[in-house]
Design a protein around this motif. Structure first.
Motif, PDB file in Angstrom:
ATOM      1  N   ALA A  40       0.845  -1.186   0.000  1.00 31.19           N
ATOM      2  CA  ALA A  40       0.000   0.000   0.000  1.00 31.19           C
ATOM      3  C   ALA A  40       0.885   1.241   0.000  1.00 31.19           C
ATOM      4  O   ALA A  40       2.049   1.176   0.424  1.00 31.19           O
ATOM      5  CB  ALA A  40      -0.904  -0.010   1.227  1.00 31.19           C
ATOM      6  N   PRO A  41       0.362   2.364  -0.448  1.00 30.78           N
ATOM      7  CA  PRO A  41       1.168   3.601  -0.479  1.00 30.78           C
ATOM      8  C   PRO A  41       1.730   3.934   0.893  1.00 30.78           C
ATOM      9  O   PRO A  41       1.005   3.925   1.892  1.00 30.78           O
ATOM     10  CB  PRO A  41       0.162   4.649  -0.945  1.00 30.78           C
ATOM     11  N   GLY A  42       3.032   4.197   0.950  1.00 36.01           N
ATOM     12  CA  GLY A  42       3.667   4.577   2.197  1.00 36.01           C
ATOM     13  C   GLY A  42       3.926   3.441   3.163  1.00 36.01           C
ATOM     14  O   GLY A  42       4.375   3.678   4.293  1.00 36.01           O
ATOM     15  N   LYS A  43       3.644   2.221   2.724  1.00 39.32           N
ATOM     16  CA  LYS A  43       3.840   1.067   3.602  1.00 39.32           C
ATOM     17  C   LYS A  43       4.805   0.086   2.975  1.00 39.32           C
ATOM     18  O   LYS A  43       5.037   0.103   1.765  1.00 39.32           O
ATOM     19  CB  LYS A  43       2.502   0.385   3.885  1.00 39.32           C
ATOM     20  N   GLU A  44       5.333  -0.794   3.803  1.00 46.32           N
ATOM     21  CA  GLU A  44       6.226  -1.823   3.299  1.00 46.32           C
ATOM     22  C   GLU A  44       5.422  -2.935   2.624  1.00 46.32           C
ATOM     23  O   GLU A  44       4.235  -3.144   2.921  1.00 46.32           O
ATOM     24  CB  GLU A  44       7.051  -2.409   4.442  1.00 46.32           C
ATOM     25  N   ARG A  45       6.091  -3.656   1.743  1.00 44.84           N
ATOM     26  CA  ARG A  45       5.474  -4.811   1.125  1.00 44.84           C
ATOM     27  C   ARG A  45       5.163  -5.843   2.196  1.00 44.84           C
ATOM     28  O   ARG A  45       5.982  -6.089   3.088  1.00 44.84           O
ATOM     29  CB  ARG A  45       6.405  -5.384   0.075  1.00 44.84           C
ATOM     30  N   GLU A  46       3.993  -6.465   2.088  1.00 40.75           N
ATOM     31  CA  GLU A  46       3.630  -7.464   3.084  1.00 40.75           C
ATOM     32  C   GLU A  46       3.148  -8.752   2.436  1.00 40.75           C
ATOM     33  O   GLU A  46       2.566  -8.745   1.343  1.00 40.75           O
ATOM     34  CB  GLU A  46       2.554  -6.929   4.032  1.00 40.75           C
ATOM     35  N   PHE A  47       3.383  -9.834   3.119  1.00 44.68           N
ATOM     36  CA  PHE A  47       2.958 -11.156   2.668  1.00 44.68           C
ATOM     37  C   PHE A  47       1.442 -11.253   2.722  1.00 44.68           C
ATOM     38  O   PHE A  47       0.812 -10.767   3.664  1.00 44.68           O
ATOM     39  CB  PHE A  47       3.579 -12.209   3.575  1.00 44.68           C
ATOM     40  N   VAL A  48       0.878 -11.898   1.704  1.00 43.30           N
ATOM     41  CA  VAL A  48      -0.559 -12.134   1.668  1.00 43.30           C
ATOM     42  C   VAL A  48      -0.864 -13.629   1.749  1.00 43.30           C
ATOM     43  O   VAL A  48      -1.614 -14.074   2.610  1.00 43.30           O
ATOM     44  CB  VAL A  48      -1.184 -11.547   0.390  1.00 43.30           C
ATOM     45  N   ALA A  49      -0.272 -14.402   0.831  1.00 40.40           N
ATOM     46  CA  ALA A  49      -0.562 -15.836   0.783  1.00 40.40           C
ATOM     47  C   ALA A  49       0.523 -16.538  -0.020  1.00 40.40           C
ATOM     48  O   ALA A  49       1.197 -15.916  -0.843  1.00 40.40           O
ATOM     49  CB  ALA A  49      -1.919 -16.089   0.153  1.00 40.40           C
ATOM     50  N   ALA A  50       0.668 -17.837   0.216  1.00 43.56           N
ATOM     51  CA  ALA A  50       1.620 -18.643  -0.547  1.00 43.56           C
ATOM     52  C   ALA A  50       1.064 -20.045  -0.692  1.00 43.56           C
ATOM     53  O   ALA A  50       0.272 -20.512   0.135  1.00 43.56           O
ATOM     54  CB  ALA A  50       2.986 -18.673   0.127  1.00 43.56           C
ATOM     55  N   ILE A  51       1.501 -20.709  -1.752  1.00 41.92           N
ATOM     56  CA  ILE A  51       1.063 -22.068  -2.027  1.00 41.92           C
ATOM     57  C   ILE A  51       2.274 -22.861  -2.512  1.00 41.92           C
ATOM     58  O   ILE A  51       3.081 -22.364  -3.302  1.00 41.92           O
ATOM     59  CB  ILE A  51      -0.074 -22.069  -3.071  1.00 41.92           C
ATOM     60  N   ARG A  67     -10.876 -14.931   4.163  1.00 44.21           N
ATOM     61  CA  ARG A  67     -11.445 -14.076   3.104  1.00 44.21           C
ATOM     62  C   ARG A  67     -10.792 -14.326   1.748  1.00 44.21           C
ATOM     63  O   ARG A  67     -11.454 -14.178   0.715  1.00 44.21           O
ATOM     64  CB  ARG A  67     -11.257 -12.598   3.471  1.00 44.21           C
ATOM     65  N   PHE A  68      -9.517 -14.665   1.740  1.00 39.92           N
ATOM     66  CA  PHE A  68      -8.767 -14.893   0.501  1.00 39.92           C
ATOM     67  C   PHE A  68      -8.453 -16.381   0.358  1.00 39.92           C
ATOM     68  O   PHE A  68      -8.221 -17.078   1.359  1.00 39.92           O
ATOM     69  CB  PHE A  68      -7.455 -14.116   0.510  1.00 39.92           C
ATOM     70  N   ILE A  69      -8.418 -16.834  -0.891  1.00 40.96           N
ATOM     71  CA  ILE A  69      -8.004 -18.204  -1.181  1.00 40.96           C
ATOM     72  C   ILE A  69      -6.989 -18.187  -2.311  1.00 40.96           C
ATOM     73  O   ILE A  69      -7.238 -17.610  -3.372  1.00 40.96           O
ATOM     74  CB  ILE A  69      -9.198 -19.083  -1.576  1.00 40.96           C
ATOM     75  N   ILE A  70      -5.854 -18.832  -2.067  1.00 41.75           N
ATOM     76  CA  ILE A  70      -4.828 -18.960  -3.095  1.00 41.75           C
ATOM     77  C   ILE A  70      -4.955 -20.332  -3.739  1.00 41.75           C
ATOM     78  O   ILE A  70      -5.249 -21.328  -3.061  1.00 41.75           O
ATOM     79  CB  ILE A  70      -3.413 -18.753  -2.503  1.00 41.75           C
ATOM     80  N   SER A  71      -4.747 -20.381  -5.045  1.00 43.08           N
ATOM     81  CA  SER A  71      -4.816 -21.649  -5.760  1.00 43.08           C
ATOM     82  C   SER A  71      -3.879 -21.576  -6.962  1.00 43.08           C
ATOM     83  O   SER A  71      -3.342 -20.509  -7.280  1.00 43.08           O
ATOM     84  CB  SER A  71      -6.244 -21.958  -6.207  1.00 43.08           C
ATOM     85  N   ARG A  72      -3.693 -22.721  -7.612  1.00 41.97           N
ATOM     86  CA  ARG A  72      -2.839 -22.742  -8.790  1.00 41.97           C
ATOM     87  C   ARG A  72      -3.297 -23.846  -9.726  1.00 41.97           C
ATOM     88  O   ARG A  72      -3.861 -24.851  -9.291  1.00 41.97           O
ATOM     89  CB  ARG A  72      -1.371 -22.929  -8.410  1.00 41.97           C
ATOM     90  N   ASP A  73      -2.997 -23.648 -10.987  1.00 42.42           N
ATOM     91  CA  ASP A  73      -3.248 -24.642 -12.016  1.00 42.42           C
ATOM     92  C   ASP A  73      -1.927 -24.831 -12.746  1.00 42.42           C
ATOM     93  O   ASP A  73      -1.574 -24.036 -13.627  1.00 42.42           O
ATOM     94  CB  ASP A  73      -4.347 -24.161 -12.960  1.00 42.42           C
TER      95      ASP A  73
END
Length: 124
Positions: A40-51, A67-73
């Motif tokens: 986000a503006p003015g903030k550090e990069r942050e982890f959201v999700a990993a798979i 609230r969030f779901i990570i997936s891959r194909d």
């Protein structure tokens, strides 16, 4: 060399949903851990999700859990981030990244290749 291209960002009202995609080319996508980060503006990069490479394990930041779901194909060399119940504080540039080894999924410095990012804006 791995190229990553994100898509699916946009403007959405609070409570809405978005689905981000991360398309990979080059390298062996099915061998890599895939992570989503945001800044986000003015903030550090942050982890959201990993798979993990085989999708056997998924990891989430506490702020997005439930609230969030990570997936891959792997057949399509594409990963996804389904984002529901979005909040204004989710507004950020979302980037996907790959790392070659398992473990410590939360540290952005351990990821080897990054996409350019896609903007997600959540209005109140």
């Amino acid at each position: 060399q791995v190229q990553l291209v994100e898509s699916g960002g946009g403007l959405v009202q609070a409570g809405g949903s978005l689905r981000l995609s991360c398309a990979a080319s080059g390298g062996s996508f099915s061998n890599y851990v895939l992570g989503w980060f945001r800044q986000a503006p003015g903030k550090e990069r942050e982890f959201v999700a990993a798979i993990t490479s085989s999708a056997s394990s998924r990891y989430y930041a506490d702020s997005v859990k439930g609230r969030f779901i990570i997936s891959r194909d792997n057949a399509k060399s594409t990963a996804y981030l389904q984002m529901d119940s979005l909040k204004p504080e989710d507004t950020a540039v979302y980037s996907c990244a790959v790392k070659f080894y398992r473990g410590d999924y939360y540290s952005s410095s351990l990821y080897n290749f990054w996409g350019q990012g896609t903007q997600v804006t959540v209005s109140s």
